[in-house]
Design a protein around this motif. Structure first.
Motif, PDB file in Angstrom:
ATOM      1  N   ALA A 154       1.519  -1.323  -0.121  1.00 42.68           N
ATOM      2  CA  ALA A 154       0.173  -0.415   0.291  1.00 42.68           C
ATOM      3  C   ALA A 154       1.274   0.848   0.241  1.00 42.68           C
ATOM      4  O   ALA A 154       0.490   1.975  -1.446  1.00 42.68           O
ATOM      5  CB  ALA A 154      -0.960   0.154   0.988  1.00 42.68           C
ATOM      6  N   LEU A 155       1.622   1.066   0.850  1.00 43.59           N
ATOM      7  CA  LEU A 155       3.005   2.529   0.522  1.00 43.59           C
ATOM      8  C   LEU A 155       3.754   3.022  -0.248  1.00 43.59           C
ATOM      9  O   LEU A 155       3.777   4.136  -0.520  1.00 43.59           O
ATOM     10  CB  LEU A 155       3.700   2.297   1.890  1.00 43.59           C
ATOM     11  N   GLU A 156       3.383   1.644  -1.385  1.00 43.36           N
ATOM     12  CA  GLU A 156       3.989   1.912  -2.415  1.00 43.36           C
ATOM     13  C   GLU A 156       3.413   2.097  -3.920  1.00 43.36           C
ATOM     14  O   GLU A 156       3.982   2.782  -4.751  1.00 43.36           O
ATOM     15  CB  GLU A 156       5.204   0.331  -3.184  1.00 43.36           C
ATOM     16  N   LEU A 199      -7.746   4.136  -0.911  1.00 46.36           N
ATOM     17  CA  LEU A 199      -7.135   3.412  -0.307  1.00 46.36           C
ATOM     18  C   LEU A 199      -8.049   3.308   1.048  1.00 46.36           C
ATOM     19  O   LEU A 199      -8.865   3.091   1.655  1.00 46.36           O
ATOM     20  CB  LEU A 199      -6.129   2.726  -0.180  1.00 46.36           C
ATOM     21  N   ALA A 200      -7.368   4.709   1.566  1.00 50.94           N
ATOM     22  CA  ALA A 200      -7.448   5.143   2.763  1.00 50.94           C
ATOM     23  C   ALA A 200      -8.649   5.409   2.734  1.00 50.94           C
ATOM     24  O   ALA A 200      -9.039   5.577   3.759  1.00 50.94           O
ATOM     25  CB  ALA A 200      -6.481   6.351   2.842  1.00 50.94           C
ATOM     26  N   LYS A 201      -9.601   6.097   1.469  1.00 50.02           N
ATOM     27  CA  LYS A 201     -10.994   6.565   2.279  1.00 50.02           C
ATOM     28  C   LYS A 201     -11.465   5.192   2.378  1.00 50.02           C
ATOM     29  O   LYS A 201     -12.872   5.190   3.430  1.00 50.02           O
ATOM     30  CB  LYS A 201     -11.577   7.565   0.922  1.00 50.02           C
ATOM     31  N   LYS A 202     -11.298   3.775   1.485  1.00 47.26           N
ATOM     32  CA  LYS A 202     -12.208   3.164   1.697  1.00 47.26           C
ATOM     33  C   LYS A 202     -11.872   2.448   3.057  1.00 47.26           C
ATOM     34  O   LYS A 202     -12.469   2.230   3.801  1.00 47.26           O
ATOM     35  CB  LYS A 202     -11.740   1.697   0.409  1.00 47.26           C
ATOM     36  N   GLU A 230       0.642   8.461  -4.227  1.00 46.92           N
ATOM     37  CA  GLU A 230      -0.368   9.454  -3.928  1.00 46.92           C
ATOM     38  C   GLU A 230      -2.099   9.204  -4.086  1.00 46.92           C
ATOM     39  O   GLU A 230      -2.396   9.434  -2.727  1.00 46.92           O
ATOM     40  CB  GLU A 230      -0.359  11.191  -3.592  1.00 46.92           C
ATOM     41  N   LYS A 231      -2.673   9.043  -5.934  1.00 53.61           N
ATOM     42  CA  LYS A 231      -4.320   9.589  -5.749  1.00 53.61           C
ATOM     43  C   LYS A 231      -4.258   7.775  -4.971  1.00 53.61           C
ATOM     44  O   LYS A 231      -5.713   7.413  -4.667  1.00 53.61           O
ATOM     45  CB  LYS A 231      -3.715   9.090  -6.985  1.00 53.61           C
TER      46      LYS A 231
END
Length: 77
Positions: free
Chosen positions: A12-14, A23-26, A17-18
């Motif tokens: 995920a960290l790779e 992913l963070a929102k989900k 930014e978009k």
């Protein structure tokens, strides 16, 4: 399929930014669903507690107008 948390985290960290933001929102939305139910129940319990306090005379209700006046006075200090 990746099932190890560390692998998922590293992958995920790779992401760019978009995609990290998406992913963070989900992930947050998936948590909010269960939190919403807990928060709603907490508010229902709080409302019942406050209603009982008013009915018993333990506390007196205050009008919104009075609350706003007191708040304005506090802000002046």
């Amino acid at each position: 399929m990746i099932t190890d948390f560390k692998e998922i985290q590293d992958s995920a960290l790779e992401l760019d930014e978009k995609h990290r933001a998406e992913l963070a929102k989900k992930l947050i939305n998936s948590l909010e669903k269960s939190m919403d139910e807990d928060i709603e129940q907490a508010w229902i319990d709080e409302i019942k507690r406050r209603k009982a306090e008013i009915k018993s005379g333990k506390v007196a209700s205050v009008s919104g107008q009075e609350v706003h006046k007191a708040a304005r006075e506090l802000l002046k200090k």
